[in-house]
Design a protein around this motif. Structure first.
Motif, PDB file in Angstrom:
ATOM      1  N   SER A  46      -0.285   3.171  -8.466  1.00 34.41           N
ATOM      2  CA  SER A  46      -1.628   3.753  -8.517  1.00 34.41           C
ATOM      3  C   SER A  46      -1.835   4.974  -7.622  1.00 34.41           C
ATOM      4  O   SER A  46      -2.878   5.597  -7.686  1.00 34.41           O
ATOM      5  CB  SER A  46      -2.670   2.694  -8.169  1.00 34.41           C
TER       6      SER A  46
ATOM      7  N   ASN B  67       3.330  -0.876  -7.004  1.00 32.50           N
ATOM      8  CA  ASN B  67       2.072  -0.146  -6.901  1.00 32.50           C
ATOM      9  C   ASN B  67       2.336   1.257  -7.436  1.00 32.50           C
ATOM     10  O   ASN B  67       2.971   2.076  -6.779  1.00 32.50           O
ATOM     11  CB  ASN B  67       1.578  -0.096  -5.457  1.00 32.50           C
TER      12      ASN B  67
ATOM     13  N   LYS C 122       0.845  -1.191   0.000  1.00 29.67           N
ATOM     14  CA  LYS C 122       0.000   0.000   0.000  1.00 29.67           C
ATOM     15  C   LYS C 122       0.882   1.243   0.000  1.00 29.67           C
ATOM     16  O   LYS C 122       1.922   1.270   0.658  1.00 29.67           O
ATOM     17  CB  LYS C 122      -0.909   0.009   1.230  1.00 29.67           C
TER      18      LYS C 122
ATOM     19  N   THR D  91      -3.717   3.592  -2.246  1.00 31.67           N
ATOM     20  CA  THR D  91      -4.079   2.408  -3.025  1.00 31.67           C
ATOM     21  C   THR D  91      -3.246   1.206  -2.618  1.00 31.67           C
ATOM     22  O   THR D  91      -2.157   1.336  -2.070  1.00 31.67           O
ATOM     23  CB  THR D  91      -3.919   2.646  -4.534  1.00 31.67           C
ATOM     24  N   LYS D  92      -3.770   0.028  -2.929  1.00 36.70           N
ATOM     25  CA  LYS D  92      -3.125  -1.237  -2.591  1.00 36.70           C
ATOM     26  C   LYS D  92      -2.983  -2.076  -3.849  1.00 36.70           C
ATOM     27  O   LYS D  92      -3.867  -2.072  -4.703  1.00 36.70           O
ATOM     28  CB  LYS D  92      -3.987  -1.975  -1.561  1.00 36.70           C
TER      29      LYS D  92
END
Length: 92
Positions: free
Chosen positions: A56, A54, A27, A60-61
């Protein structure tokens, strides 16, 4: 119970998704615009370092696919042009 690793704004944990020992998640807890990653090793390919990215953004995760048991991992916050902020290795 999952084991956790924190490096910069990155938080990685395994087992992920309901305690599956072959899954890891990462995350992004920072707002610096840099991606985060989890680097990890699986028992079926113990010499191959894998990376779960990641890209994003904050909050986010990302979760890996399922596979053989993850036996060690670390969390890293990418720093372009500088060393990454990484945790130490964690054994779940």
């Amino acid at each position: 119970m999952p084991s956790d690793a924190y490096g910069g704004g990155a938080h990685a944990w395994s087992p992920a998704d309901g305690g599956k020992s072959g899954k890891i998640a990462v995350k992004d807890n920072s707002k610096d615009g840099d991606p985060v990653k989890a680097e990890y090793y699986r028992t079926s390919s113990s010499e191959t370092k894998r990376t779960l990215w990641n890209h994003s953004g904050p909050g986010t995760k990302a979760t890996s696919g399922d596979g053989s048991r993850i036996y060690k991992f670390k969390a890293c916050d990418e720093n372009y042009g500088s060393p990454d902020d990484c945790s130490g290795w964690v054994i779940p």
